[in-house]
Design a protein around this motif. Structure first.
Motif, PDB file in Angstrom:
ATOM      1  N   GLN A  39      14.449  46.311  -0.257  1.00  0.00           N
ATOM      2  CA  GLN A  39      14.527  47.139  -1.457  1.00  0.00           C
ATOM      3  C   GLN A  39      13.552  46.629  -2.515  1.00  0.00           C
ATOM      4  O   GLN A  39      12.827  47.403  -3.142  1.00  0.00           O
ATOM      5  CB  GLN A  39      15.956  47.123  -1.997  1.00  0.00           C
ATOM      6  CG  GLN A  39      16.265  48.208  -3.005  1.00  0.00           C
ATOM      7  CD  GLN A  39      16.284  49.593  -2.397  1.00  0.00           C
ATOM      8  OE1 GLN A  39      16.483  49.737  -1.197  1.00  0.00           O
ATOM      9  NE2 GLN A  39      16.055  50.600  -3.210  1.00  0.00           N
ATOM     10  N   LEU A  40      13.518  45.330  -2.704  1.00  0.00           N
ATOM     11  CA  LEU A  40      12.619  44.731  -3.684  1.00  0.00           C
ATOM     12  C   LEU A  40      11.159  45.005  -3.335  1.00  0.00           C
ATOM     13  O   LEU A  40      10.349  45.330  -4.207  1.00  0.00           O
ATOM     14  CB  LEU A  40      12.875  43.223  -3.756  1.00  0.00           C
ATOM     15  CG  LEU A  40      12.143  42.435  -4.843  1.00  0.00           C
ATOM     16  CD1 LEU A  40      12.492  42.963  -6.222  1.00  0.00           C
ATOM     17  CD2 LEU A  40      12.488  40.955  -4.736  1.00  0.00           C
TER      18      LEU A  40
ATOM     19  N   SER B 211      10.036  47.509  -1.842  1.00  0.00           N
ATOM     20  CA  SER B 211       9.723  48.942  -1.901  1.00  0.00           C
ATOM     21  C   SER B 211       9.407  49.426  -3.314  1.00  0.00           C
ATOM     22  O   SER B 211       8.904  50.537  -3.482  1.00  0.00           O
ATOM     23  CB  SER B 211      10.909  49.754  -1.356  1.00  0.00           C
ATOM     24  OG  SER B 211      12.004  49.770  -2.279  1.00  0.00           O
ATOM     25  N   PHE B 212       9.675  48.599  -4.325  1.00  0.00           N
ATOM     26  CA  PHE B 212       9.456  49.052  -5.699  1.00  0.00           C
ATOM     27  C   PHE B 212       7.958  49.164  -5.990  1.00  0.00           C
ATOM     28  O   PHE B 212       7.167  48.314  -5.550  1.00  0.00           O
ATOM     29  CB  PHE B 212      10.100  48.099  -6.696  1.00  0.00           C
ATOM     30  CG  PHE B 212      11.596  48.017  -6.578  1.00  0.00           C
ATOM     31  CD1 PHE B 212      12.341  49.126  -6.223  1.00  0.00           C
ATOM     32  CD2 PHE B 212      12.263  46.825  -6.825  1.00  0.00           C
ATOM     33  CE1 PHE B 212      13.729  49.063  -6.109  1.00  0.00           C
ATOM     34  CE2 PHE B 212      13.637  46.745  -6.712  1.00  0.00           C
ATOM     35  CZ  PHE B 212      14.367  47.865  -6.346  1.00  0.00           C
TER      36      PHE B 212
ATOM     37  N   TYR C  23       6.036  48.917 -11.645  1.00  0.00           N
ATOM     38  CA  TYR C  23       7.264  48.454 -12.276  1.00  0.00           C
ATOM     39  C   TYR C  23       7.020  47.106 -12.945  1.00  0.00           C
ATOM     40  O   TYR C  23       6.366  46.218 -12.380  1.00  0.00           O
ATOM     41  CB  TYR C  23       8.375  48.276 -11.246  1.00  0.00           C
ATOM     42  CG  TYR C  23       9.167  49.520 -10.913  1.00  0.00           C
ATOM     43  CD1 TYR C  23       8.665  50.793 -11.157  1.00  0.00           C
ATOM     44  CD2 TYR C  23      10.425  49.423 -10.322  1.00  0.00           C
ATOM     45  CE1 TYR C  23       9.393  51.923 -10.838  1.00  0.00           C
ATOM     46  CE2 TYR C  23      11.159  50.552  -9.997  1.00  0.00           C
ATOM     47  CZ  TYR C  23      10.634  51.799 -10.258  1.00  0.00           C
ATOM     48  OH  TYR C  23      11.358  52.909  -9.931  1.00  0.00           O
TER      49      TYR C  23
ATOM     50  N   GLU D 289      11.994  45.831 -14.854  1.00  0.00           N
ATOM     51  CA  GLU D 289      12.336  47.064 -14.147  1.00  0.00           C
ATOM     52  C   GLU D 289      12.700  46.784 -12.697  1.00  0.00           C
ATOM     53  O   GLU D 289      13.605  47.418 -12.146  1.00  0.00           O
ATOM     54  CB  GLU D 289      11.185  48.062 -14.234  1.00  0.00           C
ATOM     55  CG  GLU D 289      11.034  48.701 -15.611  1.00  0.00           C
ATOM     56  CD  GLU D 289       9.790  49.565 -15.725  1.00  0.00           C
ATOM     57  OE1 GLU D 289       9.815  50.537 -16.497  1.00  0.00           O
ATOM     58  OE2 GLU D 289       8.783  49.253 -15.057  1.00  0.00           O
ATOM     59  N   LYS D 290      12.012  45.843 -12.074  1.00  0.00           N
ATOM     60  CA  LYS D 290      12.338  45.485 -10.694  1.00  0.00           C
ATOM     61  C   LYS D 290      13.712  44.822 -10.621  1.00  0.00           C
ATOM     62  O   LYS D 290      14.514  45.122  -9.721  1.00  0.00           O
ATOM     63  CB  LYS D 290      11.273  44.557 -10.115  1.00  0.00           C
ATOM     64  CG  LYS D 290       9.942  45.242  -9.839  1.00  0.00           C
ATOM     65  CD  LYS D 290       8.936  44.286  -9.220  1.00  0.00           C
ATOM     66  CE  LYS D 290       7.611  44.995  -8.918  1.00  0.00           C
ATOM     67  NZ  LYS D 290       6.621  44.075  -8.318  1.00  0.00           N
TER      68      LYS D 290
ATOM     69  N   ALA E 160      16.295  47.586 -11.168  1.00  0.00           N
ATOM     70  CA  ALA E 160      16.399  48.490 -10.024  1.00  0.00           C
ATOM     71  C   ALA E 160      17.113  47.824  -8.848  1.00  0.00           C
ATOM     72  O   ALA E 160      17.885  48.470  -8.130  1.00  0.00           O
ATOM     73  CB  ALA E 160      15.005  48.957  -9.594  1.00  0.00           C
ATOM     74  N   LEU E 161      16.874  46.530  -8.650  1.00  0.00           N
ATOM     75  CA  LEU E 161      17.545  45.830  -7.547  1.00  0.00           C
ATOM     76  C   LEU E 161      19.031  45.677  -7.834  1.00  0.00           C
ATOM     77  O   LEU E 161      19.867  45.838  -6.935  1.00  0.00           O
ATOM     78  CB  LEU E 161      16.910  44.461  -7.314  1.00  0.00           C
ATOM     79  CG  LEU E 161      17.467  43.706  -6.101  1.00  0.00           C
ATOM     80  CD1 LEU E 161      17.173  44.469  -4.804  1.00  0.00           C
ATOM     81  CD2 LEU E 161      16.901  42.293  -6.023  1.00  0.00           C
TER      82      LEU E 161
ATOM     83  N   TRP F 204      20.690  48.931  -7.141  1.00  0.00           N
ATOM     84  CA  TRP F 204      20.883  49.107  -5.691  1.00  0.00           C
ATOM     85  C   TRP F 204      22.110  48.328  -5.224  1.00  0.00           C
ATOM     86  O   TRP F 204      22.958  48.858  -4.492  1.00  0.00           O
ATOM     87  CB  TRP F 204      19.639  48.621  -4.946  1.00  0.00           C
ATOM     88  CG  TRP F 204      19.829  48.546  -3.465  1.00  0.00           C
ATOM     89  CD1 TRP F 204      19.695  49.554  -2.556  1.00  0.00           C
ATOM     90  CD2 TRP F 204      20.202  47.375  -2.703  1.00  0.00           C
ATOM     91  NE1 TRP F 204      19.962  49.094  -1.288  1.00  0.00           N
ATOM     92  CE2 TRP F 204      20.279  47.770  -1.343  1.00  0.00           C
ATOM     93  CE3 TRP F 204      20.465  46.054  -3.034  1.00  0.00           C
ATOM     94  CZ2 TRP F 204      20.613  46.878  -0.332  1.00  0.00           C
ATOM     95  CZ3 TRP F 204      20.812  45.157  -2.026  1.00  0.00           C
ATOM     96  CH2 TRP F 204      20.879  45.574  -0.695  1.00  0.00           C
TER      97      TRP F 204
END
Length: 207
Positions: A78-79, A81-82, A86, A90-91, A94-95, A98
């Motif tokens: 997931q990390l 894919s940002f 970002y 923001e990362k 977003a993580l 998730w």
């Protein structure tokens, strides 16, 4: 090309069953915990015999280790894919979003935070430890970068921010809000993110 397209039918079936086993393990762990979970529980939930289960995993410890490794790998993927656009903050946000959404869906049992025995067991799993060290290093760099960018308080020690960030992902408030509040998942996630990154004080309009 996906990894499954490179496997023959028998190997694909083996992988799919293994994924089903890990899904069942995660669900049972979230509900019963490590001590009460048995290999019979897992086998019964997916409808296979215990000998078939042992063809995939030799013990409950191996099974739980594999489930936790899959969760760490999911976070790392997931990390990665940002978008590069970002910011570090923001990362991180977003993580955490998730992780909270996975948890609200019953897919993220935080065993190491609740059981010394499980924590010690996982620390003996070199594959798990390696994955955790790598992810921790990535997140630590993001915290330090966000501090340099002025998005996180530079006066706080980076370790305080990092471990407070981890704590939000396993905060029992999430469970209580899901069970007892009238908030939906989106609202819970939004509020938990605000608590993590803005605290409890009222912010000025537009902040």
């Amino acid at each position: 090309m996906s990894i499954f397209s490179k496997l023959n039918f028998k190997d694909q079936a083996f992988r799919l069953r293994e994924d089903a086993i890990l899904d069942a393990t995660t669900t049972i762990l979230a509900g019963k915990g490590f001590d009460l979970m048995t290999m019979d529980d897992v086998a019964n939930q997916i409808g296979i015999s215990k000998p078939s289960l042992y063809k995939h995993f030799k013990s409950k410890e191996d099974l739980v280790g594999a489930a936790m490794i899959r969760l760490i790998d999911g976070a790392s993927a997931q990390l990665d894919s940002f978008p590069e656009t970002y910011s570090a903050k923001e990362k991180l946000s977003a993580l955490l979003e998730w992780a909270l959404r996975v948890r609200l869906g019953g897919g993220l049992p935080f065993l190491p935070s609740t059981s010394n025995a499980v924590r010690e067991m996982l620390m003996r799993n070199l594959k798990y430890v390696g994955r955790v060290i790598k992810l921790n290093g990535q997140l630590e760099k993001l915290v330090i970068k966000a501090q340099k960018d002025g998005d996180l308080d530079p006066q706080l020690h980076s370790d305080v921010i990092l471990f407070s960030y981890y704590a939000r992902s396993c905060d029992p408030a999430v469970d209580y809000l899901q069970k007892f509040s009238k908030m939906d998942a989106d609202t819970i996630v939004e509020n938990m993110l605000r608590v993590c990154f803005q605290g409890l004080e009222k912010t000025a309009a537009g902040d």
